[in-house]
Scaffold this active site. Structure first.
Site, PDB file in Angstrom:
ATOM      1  N   SER A  19       0.800  -1.226   0.000  1.00 22.52           N
ATOM      2  CA  SER A  19       0.000   0.000   0.000  1.00 22.52           C
ATOM      3  C   SER A  19       0.836   1.281   0.000  1.00 22.52           C
ATOM      4  CB  SER A  19      -0.968  -0.002   1.184  1.00 22.52           C
ATOM      5  OG  SER A  19      -1.937  -1.018   1.031  1.00 22.52           O
ATOM      6  N   LYS A  68     -10.506  -5.514  10.120  1.00 19.92           N
ATOM      7  CA  LYS A  68     -11.569  -4.893   9.336  1.00 19.92           C
ATOM      8  C   LYS A  68     -12.905  -4.823  10.077  1.00 19.92           C
ATOM      9  CE  LYS A  68      -9.634  -5.911   4.777  1.00 19.92           C
ATOM     10  NZ  LYS A  68      -9.881  -6.489   3.436  1.00 19.92           N
ATOM     11  N   GLY A 132     -13.939 -12.467   6.177  1.00 16.49           N
ATOM     12  CA  GLY A 132     -14.029 -11.041   5.889  1.00 16.49           C
ATOM     13  C   GLY A 132     -13.849 -10.696   4.425  1.00 16.49           C
ATOM     14  N   ASN A 153     -17.611 -23.411   1.719  1.00 16.58           N
ATOM     15  CA  ASN A 153     -16.866 -23.274   2.968  1.00 16.58           C
ATOM     16  C   ASN A 153     -16.973 -24.575   3.749  1.00 16.58           C
ATOM     17  OD1 ASN A 153     -15.406 -21.069   4.546  1.00 16.58           O
ATOM     18  ND2 ASN A 153     -16.767 -21.874   6.123  1.00 16.58           N
ATOM     19  N   THR A 155     -16.899 -25.076   6.867  1.00 14.30           N
ATOM     20  CA  THR A 155     -17.858 -24.892   7.952  1.00 14.30           C
ATOM     21  C   THR A 155     -19.136 -24.315   7.357  1.00 14.30           C
ATOM     22  OG1 THR A 155     -15.999 -24.388   9.413  1.00 14.30           O
ATOM     23  CG2 THR A 155     -18.206 -23.912  10.247  1.00 14.30           C
ATOM     24  N   ASP A 157     -22.143 -23.949   8.456  1.00 13.28           N
ATOM     25  CA  ASP A 157     -22.928 -23.038   9.301  1.00 13.28           C
ATOM     26  C   ASP A 157     -22.444 -21.598   9.167  1.00 13.28           C
ATOM     27  OD1 ASP A 157     -24.473 -25.103  10.151  1.00 13.28           O
ATOM     28  OD2 ASP A 157     -23.549 -25.299  12.136  1.00 13.28           O
TER      29      ASP A 157
END
Length: 279
Positions: A19, A68, A132, A153, A155, A157
């Site tokens: 950055s 974030k 995120g 994913n 997981t 849930d």
């Protein structure tokens, strides 16, 4: 002489961040007297560090992992896309201690996909991960009206919770998300795959969909001097159009810079060329 404008990026780790180089190129091109620095923080010190930066006259910050979501809690006002993402990668000083929180990740991805000719509208997509990074890009991907997004994913849930949150926020076309534990369960040809996990960083291979559409594309949000592991996997599977996330990084940075400075959006093409030449 114009006063120096103080900008920066908070993260952990942060020493690898491109950055400062990106924003110094924007500043040079637009003749702005900018000082942009990296800042290392911890979850326990983050809010104090942010307050100190802005009390000292800072104008704006980028925020990267793992802060974030904390940044979203610190902002006194959130843009719509930051609300949808539940995460902030850009903080803007508005005076009187007020901070605007925005998330430019999704816009950065969409602009880079368009630049590379990767199509989203009416296409079937796979997004790997529900953390995120996925939160930041899904609302903008859905705005492009894909036929379907498979959110993959391990997981399940966690992915279902993310889909539910997007639906509750009224995110356009969130019902087009289908949650799966593995891409091996997909039974249609896939046009675009986006890796929003840290698998390439961790050296972990992902299970790819059994069928890829003709001209399928793949995009890894990670960036590297060499093709990432995900990009290598895609190429081995016969996917000709693959990219890392350097373009997204530059495009989201341009959106942040414009928020802080106003005026025209910085030219990203010359920055990309400079970074690729130097890498």
């Amino acid at each position: 002489m114009k006063p120096v404008i103080h900008l920066g990026v908070f993260g952990n780790p942060i020493e690898h961040s491109l950055s400062p180089r990106i924003h110094s190129l924007f500043a040079k091109a637009q003749q702005h007297p900018v000082e942009y620095r990296r800042y290392l923080s911890t979850p326990g010190r983050f809010s104090r560090n942010i307050a100190q930066f802005f009390r000292s006259g800072g104008k704006g910050l980028n925020v990267t992992l793992p802060f974030k979501q904390q940044a979203a809690e610190l902002a006194t006002e959130l843009t719509k896309r930051a609300q949808e993402a539940g995460a902030v990668n850009t903080l803007v000083a508005m005076g009187n201690g007020q901070l605007l929180g925005d998330n430019t990740d999704g816009e950065g991805l969409i602009k880079d996909l368009e630049e590379k000719g990767f199509k989203v509208s009416e296409r079937s997509l796979v997004v790997f991960g529900s953390g995120g990074s996925a939160r930041g890009i899904l609302p903008l991907l859905l705005q492009q009206q894909p036929r379907r997004i498979y959110l993959v994913n391990r997981t399940v849930d966690k992915a279902l919770m993310l889909k539910s949150q997007l639906e509750n926020l009224g995110v356009l076309a969130a019902d087009r998300i289908q949650v799966l534990a593995s891409a091996l369960e997909i039974n249609e040809p896939i046009d675009l795959m986006v890796n929003a996990t840290s698998s390439s960083l961790m050296g972990q291979r992902l299970a790819l969909p059994p069928q890829l559409a003709e001209g399928a594309s793949g995009y890894d949000l990670m960036y590297s001097d060499e093709p990432t592991l995900f990009m290598q996997q895609l190429s081995q599977a016969g996917c000709e159009n693959v990219s890392d996330g350097l373009g997204m990084l530059v495009e989201q940075a341009a959106s942040s810079y414009q928020l802080w400075m106003g005026g025209e959006r910085p030219d990203t093409a010359f920055v990309m060329a400079h970074l690729r030449d130097r890498s």
